[in-house]
Design a protein around this motif. Structure first.
Motif, PDB file in Angstrom:
ATOM      1  N   GLY A   1       0.833  -1.198   0.000  1.00  0.00           N
ATOM      2  CA  GLY A   1       0.000   0.000   0.000  1.00  0.00           C
ATOM      3  C   GLY A   1       0.867   1.246   0.000  1.00  0.00           C
ATOM      4  N   PRO A   2       0.405   2.344  -0.606  1.00  0.00           N
ATOM      5  CA  PRO A   2       1.220   3.559  -0.741  1.00  0.00           C
ATOM      6  C   PRO A   2       1.591   4.202   0.578  1.00  0.00           C
ATOM      7  CG  PRO A   2      -1.056   3.966  -1.396  1.00  0.00           C
ATOM      8  CD  PRO A   2      -0.923   2.483  -1.240  1.00  0.00           C
ATOM      9  N   TYR A   3       0.817   3.961   1.634  1.00  0.00           N
ATOM     10  CA  TYR A   3       1.114   4.562   2.934  1.00  0.00           C
ATOM     11  C   TYR A   3       2.442   4.084   3.502  1.00  0.00           C
ATOM     12  CZ  TYR A   3      -0.788   0.036   4.267  1.00  0.00           C
ATOM     13  OH  TYR A   3      -1.030  -1.320   4.363  1.00  0.00           O
ATOM     14  N   LEU A   4       2.906   2.874   3.089  1.00  0.00           N
ATOM     15  CA  LEU A   4       4.131   2.324   3.657  1.00  0.00           C
ATOM     16  C   LEU A   4       5.382   2.850   2.954  1.00  0.00           C
ATOM     17  CD1 LEU A   4       5.254   0.374   5.779  1.00  0.00           C
ATOM     18  CD2 LEU A   4       5.178  -1.437   4.062  1.00  0.00           C
ATOM     19  N   SER A   5       5.267   3.259   1.717  1.00  0.00           N
ATOM     20  CA  SER A   5       6.440   3.604   0.921  1.00  0.00           C
ATOM     21  C   SER A   5       7.367   4.621   1.594  1.00  0.00           C
ATOM     22  CB  SER A   5       6.011   4.100  -0.460  1.00  0.00           C
ATOM     23  OG  SER A   5       7.128   4.350  -1.272  1.00  0.00           O
ATOM     24  N   PRO A   6       6.868   5.704   2.187  1.00  0.00           N
ATOM     25  CA  PRO A   6       7.797   6.667   2.806  1.00  0.00           C
ATOM     26  C   PRO A   6       8.482   6.124   4.062  1.00  0.00           C
ATOM     27  CG  PRO A   6       5.637   7.664   2.380  1.00  0.00           C
ATOM     28  CD  PRO A   6       5.469   6.189   2.238  1.00  0.00           C
ATOM     29  N   LEU A   7       7.962   5.041   4.616  1.00  0.00           N
ATOM     30  CA  LEU A   7       8.485   4.532   5.884  1.00  0.00           C
ATOM     31  C   LEU A   7       9.600   3.521   5.708  1.00  0.00           C
ATOM     32  CD1 LEU A   7       5.102   3.998   7.785  1.00  0.00           C
ATOM     33  CD2 LEU A   7       6.598   6.002   7.833  1.00  0.00           C
ATOM     34  N   VAL A   8       9.822   3.048   4.472  1.00  0.00           N
ATOM     35  CA  VAL A   8      10.847   2.032   4.220  1.00  0.00           C
ATOM     36  C   VAL A   8      11.733   2.479   3.058  1.00  0.00           C
ATOM     37  CG1 VAL A   8       9.386   0.167   5.108  1.00  0.00           C
ATOM     38  CG2 VAL A   8       9.319   0.729   2.658  1.00  0.00           C
ATOM     39  N   GLY A   9      12.753   1.675   2.774  1.00  0.00           N
ATOM     40  CA  GLY A   9      13.656   1.993   1.674  1.00  0.00           C
ATOM     41  C   GLY A   9      14.775   2.933   2.048  1.00  0.00           C
ATOM     42  N   HIS A  10      15.154   2.962   3.333  1.00  0.00           N
ATOM     43  CA  HIS A  10      16.140   3.939   3.802  1.00  0.00           C
ATOM     44  C   HIS A  10      17.542   3.360   3.987  1.00  0.00           C
ATOM     45  CE1 HIS A  10      12.921   6.791   4.371  1.00  0.00           C
ATOM     46  NE2 HIS A  10      12.278   5.970   5.169  1.00  0.00           N
ATOM     47  N   PHE A  11      17.754   2.113   3.571  1.00  0.00           N
ATOM     48  CA  PHE A  11      19.037   1.475   3.872  1.00  0.00           C
ATOM     49  C   PHE A  11      20.224   2.245   3.292  1.00  0.00           C
ATOM     50  CE2 PHE A  11      22.531  -1.348   2.662  1.00  0.00           C
ATOM     51  CZ  PHE A  11      22.893  -1.834   3.917  1.00  0.00           C
ATOM     52  N   THR A  12      20.183   2.573   2.008  1.00  0.00           N
ATOM     53  CA  THR A  12      21.357   3.184   1.391  1.00  0.00           C
ATOM     54  C   THR A  12      21.660   4.572   1.961  1.00  0.00           C
ATOM     55  OG1 THR A  12      19.964   3.900  -0.473  1.00  0.00           O
ATOM     56  CG2 THR A  12      21.224   1.881  -0.758  1.00  0.00           C
ATOM     57  N   GLU A  13      20.615   5.348   2.255  1.00  0.00           N
ATOM     58  CA  GLU A  13      20.888   6.682   2.812  1.00  0.00           C
ATOM     59  C   GLU A  13      21.477   6.565   4.218  1.00  0.00           C
ATOM     60  OE1 GLU A  13      17.034   8.715   4.604  1.00  0.00           O
ATOM     61  OE2 GLU A  13      16.537   7.709   2.706  1.00  0.00           O
ATOM     62  N   ARG A  14      21.012   5.585   4.980  1.00  0.00           N
ATOM     63  CA  ARG A  14      21.556   5.407   6.335  1.00  0.00           C
ATOM     64  C   ARG A  14      22.933   4.773   6.288  1.00  0.00           C
ATOM     65  NH1 ARG A  14      15.552   3.860   8.725  1.00  0.00           N
ATOM     66  NH2 ARG A  14      14.889   6.044   8.933  1.00  0.00           N
ATOM     67  N   LEU A  15      23.192   3.971   5.274  1.00  0.00           N
ATOM     68  CA  LEU A  15      24.548   3.464   5.067  1.00  0.00           C
ATOM     69  C   LEU A  15      25.501   4.638   4.851  1.00  0.00           C
ATOM     70  CD1 LEU A  15      26.208   0.775   4.565  1.00  0.00           C
ATOM     71  CD2 LEU A  15      25.789   1.162   2.127  1.00  0.00           C
TER      72      LEU A  15
END
Length: 288
Positions: free
Chosen positions: A87-101
């Protein structure tokens, strides 16, 4: 979120690819269902005994990086950016691995190895989400049975979203994806452990340095409730009976030998120890 710690001579780093926040945390009953062998009344009674009153599961995505003598490795890679599968509501909450790396002082090209506990999308999509390798210098490792399953016709009956990331990882890594067996040292200080059942090649990873050990358990369990009830399965356990046997064996080992444990889906950073609790177990969080 990211957190450093040492295991013997190994420098380790847990990086959160993200985790749902209220009100987007998934209900417990979507993970522990009557169809997966958990009657509704049993779930309600277990939550009541826990005494927290909670009705949701955190479902974090904790990726474990390790500076091995052979280079920087990551165990599982998160969901990746622009993820719309839940669902679109989850997209901003995940996918942060590379930026945090990057925040931790590394770049995607610093990774020399990607170790997949299995190829479900929440573990593999982070490596391939853009249609190009996220970690261009990395070699990948997954169990032989895992690679065979996702490329076999049997997997074609699964929903496209469920197998898409697995097939993309196999395609993009190509010859740089090395199928491995259980009980082998795939990288210096990293050894594969049989944890099959959740998927045919589901793999735990044992890190060991100077007498200190950490067991990365992938999806052997999703929630502390599964330690109190190791017979509980989820709808994503492809071989239900084998997943229960694997979970109990891993929990017994972790408890009896006081292993530090990394659990991919438990609240960040997903580090803890397993203690015996009657004929079951309990989770004790460890903060680096």
């Amino acid at each position: 979120m990211w957190s450093r710690f040492a295991l013997g001579e190994l420098n380790c780093l847990v990086i959160s690819d993200g985790q749902p926040e209220p009100p987007w945390e998934p209900p417990l009953e979507t993970f522990f269902t009557p169809d997966s062998g958990v009657p509704e009344q049993e779930l309600r009674e277990a939550v009541a005994r826990e005494g927290t009153g909670r009705a949701t599961l955190t479902a974090a995505y904790n990726c474990l990086c390790v500076e091995t003598p052979g280079g920087l490795a990551v165990i599982d890679t998160g969901l990746g950016r622009s993820f719309l599968g839940y669902g679109p509501y989850l997209s901003p909450l995940v996918g942060h691995f590379t930026e945090r790396l990057g925040e931790a002082g590394y770049s995607a090209s610093d990774l020399t190895a990607v170790v997949f506990t299995h190829l479900h999308e929440d573990h593999s999509r982070g490596a391939v989400w853009s249609g190009e390798p996220t970690f261009p210098e990395a070699t990948a490792f997954a169990h032989t049975a895992e690679v065979a399953f996702w490329t076999d016709s049997v997997a074609s009956s699964l929903p496209g979203l469920e197998r898409g990331a697995a097939l993309e990882a196999i395609r993009l890594f190509g010859e740089r994806l090395h199928p491995v067996e259980y009980g082998v040292e795939i990288l210096p200080r990293l050894r594969t452990v049989d944890a099959a059942g959740h998927t045919p090649g589901h793999t735990a990873v044992l890190l060991e340095s100077r007498g200190e050990r950490l067991l990365c358990v992938g999806d052997s369990f999703y929630d502390p409730l599964q330690l109190r009830h190791p017979g509980w399965r989820t709808p994503w356990d492809l071989d239900a009976e084998r997943s229960v046997r694997s979970r109990r064996r891993i929990l017994e080992w972790a408890a009896d030998e006081n292993l530090l444990v990394h659990a991919y889906h438990l609240p960040f950073p997903g580090l803890g120890r397993v203690r015996r609790y009657g004929d079951a177990f309990e989770w004790q969080t460890v903060r680096p």
